[in-house]
Design a protein around this motif. Structure first.
Motif, short mmCIF file in Angstrom:
data_model
loop_
_atom_site.label_atom_id
_atom_site.label_comp_id
_atom_site.label_asym_id
_atom_site.label_seq_id
_atom_site.Cartn_x
_atom_site.Cartn_y
_atom_site.Cartn_z
N ALA A 34 24.63 40.82 70.68
CA ALA A 34 23.81 41.11 69.71
C ALA A 34 23.61 42.61 69.42
N ASP A 35 23.82 43.26 70.75
CA ASP A 35 22.98 44.72 70.54
C ASP A 35 24.13 45.56 69.22
N ILE A 38 22.89 44.31 65.81
CA ILE A 38 21.57 44.80 65.59
C ILE A 38 21.43 46.36 65.16
N GLN A 39 22.35 47.05 65.78
CA GLN A 39 22.43 48.42 65.51
C GLN A 39 23.03 48.86 64.21
N LEU A 41 22.90 46.46 61.73
CA LEU A 41 22.38 46.17 60.53
C LEU A 41 21.06 47.18 60.28
N GLU A 42 20.50 47.59 61.35
CA GLU A 42 19.43 48.70 61.19
C GLU A 42 19.90 49.97 60.74
N THR A 47 20.22 42.87 56.73
CA THR A 47 19.84 41.80 57.51
C THR A 47 20.88 40.57 57.40
N GLU A 66 19.47 36.09 70.41
CA GLU A 66 18.62 37.31 70.10
C GLU A 66 18.80 37.26 68.54
N LEU A 67 19.81 37.04 67.85
CA LEU A 67 20.19 37.33 66.55
C LEU A 67 19.32 36.14 65.71
N ARG A 70 15.50 37.10 66.05
CA ARG A 70 15.18 38.17 65.17
C ARG A 70 15.34 37.93 63.59
N TYR A 71 16.23 37.21 63.14
CA TYR A 71 16.73 37.26 61.94
C TYR A 71 16.75 35.62 61.09
#
Length: 255
Positions: A34-35, A38-39, A41-42, A47, A66-67, A70-71
């Motif tokens: 996931a990391d 996420i990095q 996407l941010e 999203t 995790e994804l 969060r989403y």
């Protein structure tokens, strides 16, 4: 316009990110971690709208919990209850619409029994094939049989020449070194190996490949070629194309 870019993970995985024009909702394929997703996407103010899963191995599904937390993306994947979080379970002949494109689902067992691939026709056609077909190679047989993998690869090989092949791993260099032994007089393999060596020296991805190119350089798609059979004969049975494939796969396991 659909764009596809790689998110590197685990040293040799690619999590493919699909983006449609300026839409901020994107899709990722096989998020084992996931990391890095996420990095990305941010950093790009995106999203996660959807996820495609090809099979159950942890380096392809490990980031899902995790994804999802969060989403809350729409998750599409195979009929395997071991994969938690899938909203739409799909199999042979099913279709799904993702990022404005209609994807066809193909069951391609061999690497695992639940393995599927996602293909969308268009300009160009796109194939997300997980660990079934690699550039210059194919996946190991962890659950399936050589017969299953051979037929899965034959199905993929029937797709159009200009199909872009988005495999899940950066294995091209090692695969082409094997191809040089399995198809030693093939000038296309020699050229591909030289180009791949240069790309990797510059830390550039070697994917996507083109299916037409794979038919020329990938020994696992060239089991009928006399020169491939001749090279494989020292390592096992080559009485048929399928037997040649099984011999090549066993040879590659110890190459």
């Amino acid at each position: 316009m659909l764009s596809v870019t790689p998110i590197p993970a685990f040293g040799d995985n690619y999590i493919w990110l699909l983006r449609q024009d300026a839409d901020t909702a994107v899709c990722v394929v096989d998020p084992g971690d996931a990391d890095p997703v996420i990095q990305t996407l941010e950093r790009e103010n995106l999203t996660l709208g959807s996820v495609l899963i090809t099979h159950h191995h942890q380096d392809h599904v490990g980031g899902l919990p995790e994804l999802i937390r969060r989403y809350s993306p729409r998750v599409i994947g195979p009929h395997n209850p071991k994969i938690a979080g899938i909203d739409e379970r799909v199999g042979e002949g099913d279709t799904c619409r993702v990022m404005g494109r209609r994807f066809e689902v193909m069951e391609v067992p061999g690497h695992t029994l639940d393995h599927i691939a996602f293909f969308t026709a268009g300009i160009p056609p796109l194939l997300f094939c997980g660990d079934t077909l690699f550039s210059g190679g194919c996946g190991r047989l962890f659950e399936g049989t050589p017969e299953q993998m051979y037929h899965s690869l034959q199905r993929l090989a029937e797709l159009p020449d200009d199909t872009l092949v988005f495999a899940a791993h950066e294995y091209t260099l090692a695969n082409l070194r094997f191809a040089s032994a399995a198809d030693p007089h093939n000038p296309d393999v020699a050229t591909a190996l030289a180009n791949t060596e240069r790309a990797r020296e510059l830390d550039r991805p070697t994917l996507p490949s083109h299916l037409g190119r794979e038919r020329r350089i990938n020994p696992f798609l060239r089991c009928a070629a006399p020169e491939v059979r001749s090279a494989a004969a020292a390592h096992g049975d080559t009485d048929s194309d399928q037997a040649t494939f099984a011999t090549l796969r066993a040879w590659k396991n110890h190459f």
